[in-house]
Design a protein around this motif. Structure first.
Motif, mmCIF file in Angstrom:
data_model
loop_
_atom_site.group_PDB
_atom_site.id
_atom_site.type_symbol
_atom_site.label_atom_id
_atom_site.label_comp_id
_atom_site.label_asym_id
_atom_site.label_seq_id
_atom_site.Cartn_x
_atom_site.Cartn_y
_atom_site.Cartn_z
ATOM 1 N N MET A 218 -14.173 2.238 -6.211
ATOM 2 C CA MET A 218 -13.638 1.534 -7.368
ATOM 3 C C MET A 218 -12.473 2.304 -7.979
ATOM 4 O O MET A 218 -11.435 1.717 -8.329
ATOM 5 N N ALA A 219 -12.622 3.642 -8.106
ATOM 6 C CA ALA A 219 -11.540 4.462 -8.669
ATOM 7 C C ALA A 219 -10.294 4.378 -7.805
ATOM 8 O O ALA A 219 -9.166 4.308 -8.313
ATOM 9 N N LEU A 220 -10.488 4.348 -6.489
ATOM 10 C CA LEU A 220 -9.336 4.263 -5.600
ATOM 11 C C LEU A 220 -8.631 2.915 -5.744
ATOM 12 O O LEU A 220 -7.400 2.850 -5.802
ATOM 13 N N CYS A 221 -9.395 1.832 -5.802
ATOM 14 C CA CYS A 221 -8.788 0.508 -5.967
ATOM 15 C C CYS A 221 -7.982 0.432 -7.258
ATOM 16 O O CYS A 221 -6.887 -0.137 -7.287
ATOM 17 N N THR A 222 -8.500 1.021 -8.315
ATOM 18 C CA THR A 222 -7.785 1.039 -9.594
ATOM 19 C C THR A 222 -6.472 1.787 -9.479
ATOM 20 O O THR A 222 -5.440 1.352 -10.007
ATOM 21 N N ALA A 223 -6.506 2.917 -8.758
ATOM 22 C CA ALA A 223 -5.285 3.705 -8.573
ATOM 23 C C ALA A 223 -4.278 2.971 -7.698
ATOM 24 O O ALA A 223 -3.071 2.944 -7.987
ATOM 25 N N LEU A 224 -4.761 2.334 -6.637
ATOM 26 C CA LEU A 224 -3.862 1.656 -5.702
ATOM 27 C C LEU A 224 -3.120 0.501 -6.347
ATOM 28 O O LEU A 224 -1.966 0.211 -6.002
ATOM 29 N N GLU A 225 -3.774 -0.172 -7.282
ATOM 30 C CA GLU A 225 -3.126 -1.300 -7.950
ATOM 31 C C GLU A 225 -1.849 -0.881 -8.677
ATOM 32 O O GLU A 225 -0.963 -1.702 -8.915
ATOM 33 N N LYS A 226 -1.735 0.414 -9.019
ATOM 34 C CA LYS A 226 -0.564 0.911 -9.747
ATOM 35 C C LYS A 226 0.553 1.358 -8.805
ATOM 36 O O LYS A 226 1.670 1.614 -9.259
ATOM 37 N N LEU A 227 0.242 1.459 -7.513
ATOM 38 C CA LEU A 227 1.215 1.985 -6.546
ATOM 39 C C LEU A 227 1.929 0.828 -5.855
ATOM 40 O O LEU A 227 1.747 0.567 -4.670
ATOM 41 N N SER A 228 2.765 0.165 -6.605
ATOM 42 C CA SER A 228 3.378 -1.080 -6.123
ATOM 43 C C SER A 228 4.423 -0.854 -5.039
ATOM 44 O O SER A 228 4.829 -1.799 -4.361
ATOM 45 N N LEU A 229 4.871 0.400 -4.828
ATOM 46 C CA LEU A 229 5.904 0.676 -3.826
ATOM 47 C C LEU A 229 5.327 1.087 -2.471
ATOM 48 O O LEU A 229 6.088 1.335 -1.533
ATOM 49 N N LEU A 230 4.009 1.147 -2.351
ATOM 50 C CA LEU A 230 3.393 1.616 -1.115
ATOM 51 C C LEU A 230 3.833 0.793 0.093
ATOM 52 O O LEU A 230 3.787 -0.430 0.083
ATOM 53 N N ARG A 231 4.260 1.517 1.142
ATOM 54 C CA ARG A 231 4.572 0.890 2.426
ATOM 55 C C ARG A 231 3.498 1.165 3.472
ATOM 56 O O ARG A 231 3.281 0.345 4.358
ATOM 57 N N SER A 232 2.858 2.317 3.350
ATOM 58 C CA SER A 232 1.871 2.721 4.353
ATOM 59 C C SER A 232 0.653 3.302 3.651
ATOM 60 O O SER A 232 0.782 4.174 2.795
#
Length: 869
Positions: free
Chosen positions: A651-665
């Motif tokens: 859950m903590a990871l999903c919350t963090a990933l939602e903020k990383l809108s520039l992720l390519r990989s």
């Protein structure tokens, strides 16, 4: 290297034993034993370190070297702790005995004597075991070469090739040197002359000598000529053959075919015989090895006909010395004077202005030329780039201010750093820290030689040699750097003695990019922290285990590459590197199929969220929820790889990933194969994500995955989904690469018509429950590569393979005999399904990571299958 660690430790132990005998009373003899054991072990280490660089080296040898190194570091820690106690409780210059007695009484309270003795006894025992193990492995004592010239480097365009074809109009400042060298070649004595042109990389040695070599007078004067480019890695036999062929070609003759099969000795005889009656001239361009002249001179005798040999090199120690023969001449090529540097710069930059610099750009141009310090390569390369820019002061101001970073990142300027870096890579290991120490001093700073030598000695860079003082050895090190054109003599006193030194400003910039990739090093000196301008540091494929906390001072560092090093934990000081953009550290698995490794990952300290400029981060150990939450602050991240993710942290990871809108990989791995990846709680998809790799169980496919419209690649490893994932993946509009390795536990996979319209590569690996594969017409129309297996229940070749008209490669890995036999040309009833595929390969895994390959219809394959039926 372990050998250097042990050597330094012995050097520290000897004075300690000599000075602190009374303090170590009772355990002194045991410490002497440690020193003796280390000296015995050292005799094996050079050989072991050499083996450590071999690709096929056994793990047991790696382990032995690692044990020695770790034990050396452990002993060193004890010594450092002991010295620290001395330093803390020093209270003035008292009589030696009273001082030692007082400190001894104090330290006994902290470390009782029996504890110290016990620790030393344990060290002694373990060292004896390690030494005996080394004897069993049969290590030998060898001389360790210092050159790293065989270090693997990326392929790159060598600008020295262009220097062979520079037009007359582009030449500035070498006319007088050219005429002087021409005179030496066509005039003078009838005995053979050897002329060495020496200078720093990029100074124009090759350009100068090529103009001499091509001169009409030179061409007409000699019977036969040859130009041989030597460089750092060469094979003597190939050089000799090339020389013979060029000699024959110069005389419009055909070289005998037998030379292609001759060995070195016969080639030397052939050359000696051929040039006996010829006046020859040979150029050997770019020599690095000090042994080269000793080998090649045997093939080119003095025939008393006015023959000439010309060498170019960066190192004066490589050039044949006039002390060896009065016929040897060393010509040190100086940098361009300011006036000629200005003329060359204006020729390059202001071609459309008739070679005239606009008034508003004169001062800026002088600043740039000053940075180049008379180096033609730098002037020409930088000038060529500036010629494409608008001739306005604001644009040029911006370029000047960013020149340091431009040298690292601008592809038009990489030639400068590449050429200069060759000199650094070629340094022996003991000279590298000495050279890097110049980074402590400001640009244009003249370092006093006596001060420099004292600093080197204080840093333990200097190794004792019998019959020489440390100062003598240090002076020899300094001379070697001078001979290699790495260090410039700055001032000479009235007696002719050199007093101060400096490095070329462009060399100081090699100090903004430090690439140790593949180097035989196991530590980085703390002085690296003094290289304030350093932007790029690579320890890839080295034996470095830890980073000194001084790395926190590298405030301009942008890239830290620790791939396949032994660094597994970053110091807390790393969080001060606010400009860091790329951070990578891991050891790759030897698995031929998947690069998956959970043995050593990078442990990052708390506060990683401060690195807000970070764009690439891998492999990170996701060991706690707080650390994962910090990842959400890294809004510039484009590539993220994390491993050892626990289910409760999903859950903590999903919350963090939602903020990383520039992720390519994005690459996520669980703690183990059975651990569930809890990744369902991300509400919004990553709009620019192109590559997604998941290693771990999935109870169901996350709903946000089918919404990744930019996705080009997806890997589902150990997912073990109960439902066919193809139903939702087939609609991804840009998917080109799909890998399923234990990706599902389905009995059937169905590729529907119209699905996977852009897919080019498909890997279906280790699907143990799969018994049927359906490929409808119009499914995967662009597929080029298909890999299947192991799938023991899959008995029938899918008829749909026939519809894959673009399929170029089909690989079957450890599939059933029935499946493989049915595809064979002569007897297989399913051959028609695959006969249009250019390459059909059958792979069988043997001995873990190794494979044996068979082609379609291979008799050995058929025999093996029949025997196993």
């Amino acid at each position: 290297m372990a050998e250097s660690a042990v050597s330094l430790l012995i050097q520290n132990l000897i004075p300690l034993l000599a000075q602190e005998v009374r303090l170590l009373e009772g355990i002194h003899d045991k410490v002497v034993d440690i020193k003796d054991e280390l000296e015995s072990i050292q005799s094996f280490l050079k050989d072991a370190d050499a083996r450590a660089e071999m690709v096929d080296m056994s793990n047991v040898v790696k382990t032995w070297v690692k044990q020695v190194r770790e034990k050396a570091y452990h002993i060193e820690d004890v010594i450092d702790e002991y010295k620290l106690h001395l330093a803390k409780h020093h209270q003035g210059r008292r009589k030696r005995f009273r001082f030692l007695l007082k400190v001894f009484q104090f330290t006994l309270k902290l470390k009782p004597r029996h504890v110290i003795a016990s620790k030393i006894q344990d060290i002694n025992k373990s060292l004896k075991v390690i030494r005996k193990r080394g004897e069993r492995y049969g290590f030998n004592t060898i001389e360790q070469g210092g050159s790293t010239s065989d270090t693997r480097r990326d392929t790159w365009h060598d600008p020295r090739v262009e220097s062979l074809f520079i037009g007359k109009a582009e030449l500035v400042g070498i006319e007088s040197y050219r005429d002087e060298l021409i005179g030496q070649l066509v005039q003078g004595p009838s005995n053979r002359l050897v002329i060495s042109v020496v200078g720093i990389g990029g100074l124009g040695k090759t350009t100068l000598v090529k103009k001499v070599y091509d001169n009409e007078k030179v061409v007409a004067h000699f019977d036969c000529t040859a130009w041989i480019t030597v460089s750092q890695s060469y094979k003597m036999e190939e050089l000799l053959r090339k020389m013979i062929k060029q000699f024959y070609e110069a005389r419009k003759e055909y070289a005998p075919r037998r030379i292609d099969t001759m060995e070195e000795t016969d080639l030397i005889k052939e050359l000696r015989q051929y040039v006996l009656e010829q006046r020859y001239v040979v150029v050997f361009d770019d020599i690095w090895n000090t042994m080269f002249w000793g080998h090649i001179k045997l093939a080119l005798p003095d025939n008393n006909k006015g023959s000439r040999i010309v060498l170019t090199t960066r190192s004066e120690s490589v050039a044949p010395s006039n002390k060896e023969s009065p016929s040897n001449h060393v010509y040190k090529l100086p940098p361009l004077p300011l006036g000629e540097a200005w003329e060359l710069f204006c020729k390059m930059v202001f071609q459309h202005e008739g070679g005239h610099c606009p008034v508003e750009l004169v001062e800026l141009s002088h600043d740039i030329i000053k940075r180049c310090e008379g180096l033609p390569l730098a002037i020409v390369t930088i000038g060529g780039l500036l010629s494409t820019k608008d001739k306005v002061s604001s644009e040029w101001h911006k370029f000047c201010d960013s020149l340091s970073s431009e040298l690292e990142s601008n592809p038009h300027l990489l030639n400068i750093t590449k050429i200069l870096s060759l000199s650094y890579f070629d340094l022996p290991y003991y000279l590298k820290p000495c050279f890097l120490y110049f980074g402590m001093f400001l640009e244009d700073y003249f370092v006093n030689s006596a001060r420099l030598i004292r600093l080197w000695i204080a840093e333990s860079f200097i190794k004792e040699k019998q019959g020489l003082t440390l100062e003598d050895v240090a002076q020899d090190y300094l001379n070697q750097l001078i001979y290699r054109s790495m260090v410039q003599v700055a001032t000479i006193d009235f007696s002719g003695k050199t007093r101060s030194y400096r490095v070329h400003d462009m060399m100081r910039e090699l100090l903004k990019v430090m690439d140790f990739e593949g180097a035989s090093i196991d530590y980085i000196p703390k002085e690296v922290g003094n290289l304030f301008h350093l932007k790029y540091l690579s320890l890839r494929d080295t034996k470095v285990q830890m980073l000194h906390k001084s790395i926190g001072k590298l405030h301009n560092l942008e890239t830290l590459d620790l791939k396949r090093s032994l660094v597994y934990e970053l110091p807390v000081e790393i969080i001060a590197l606010r400009k860091l953009r790329y951070l990578a550290a891991y050891i790759e698995n030897n698995d031929a199929e998947f690069s998956i490794d959970f043995r050593q990952l990078i442990k990052v300290p708390s506060g990683i969220g401060h690195l807000e400029s970070l764009q690439k981060l891998h492999k990170v150990e996701a060991n706690n929820a707080a650390l994962i939450a910090e990842l959400g602050r890294l809004r510039q991240l484009k590539k993220l790889e994390i491993s050892k993710l626990k289910r409760e942290n999903g859950m903590a990871l999903c919350t963090a990933l939602e903020k990383l809108s520039l992720l390519r990989s994005l690459r996520i791995g669980s703690t183990r194969e059975e651990e569930v990846l809890e990744l369902h709680l991300m509400s919004s998809p990553l709009p620019f994500l192109q590559s997604l790799c998941l290693f771990g169980r999935l109870e169901r496919l996350p709903e946000w995955i089918p919404r990744l419209k930019s996705l080009v690649r997806i890997d589902l490893i150990w997912s073990r989904l109960m439902d066919d994932p193809l139903k939702v993946l087939q609609a991804l509009p840009n998917l080109m690469n799909l890998r399923l390795y234990e990706g599902c536990r389905c009995e059937q996979l169905h590729f529907e018509g119209g699905g996977f319209q852009k897919l080019k590569s498909l890997w279906l690996g280790n699907l143990r429950t799969l018994s049927r594969l359906i490929i409808e017409e119009s499914a995967m129309p662009l597929l080029e590569q298909l890999v299947i297996g192991p799938s023991p229940l899959l008995k029938e070749v899918p008829s749909g393979i026939y519809h894959l008209k673009n399929l170029k490669s089909l690989e079957a890995l450890n599939l059933s005999n029935e499946f493989v036999l049915s595809m064979q040309p002569d007897e297989g009833h399913d051959f028609w399904k695959v006969k249009h595929v250019p390459s059909v390969i059958f792979r069988y895994r043997i001995q873990g990571v190794h494979f044996i390959f068979y082609k379609l219809g291979d008799p050995e394959l058929l025999e093996m299958l029949r025997d196993n039926s």
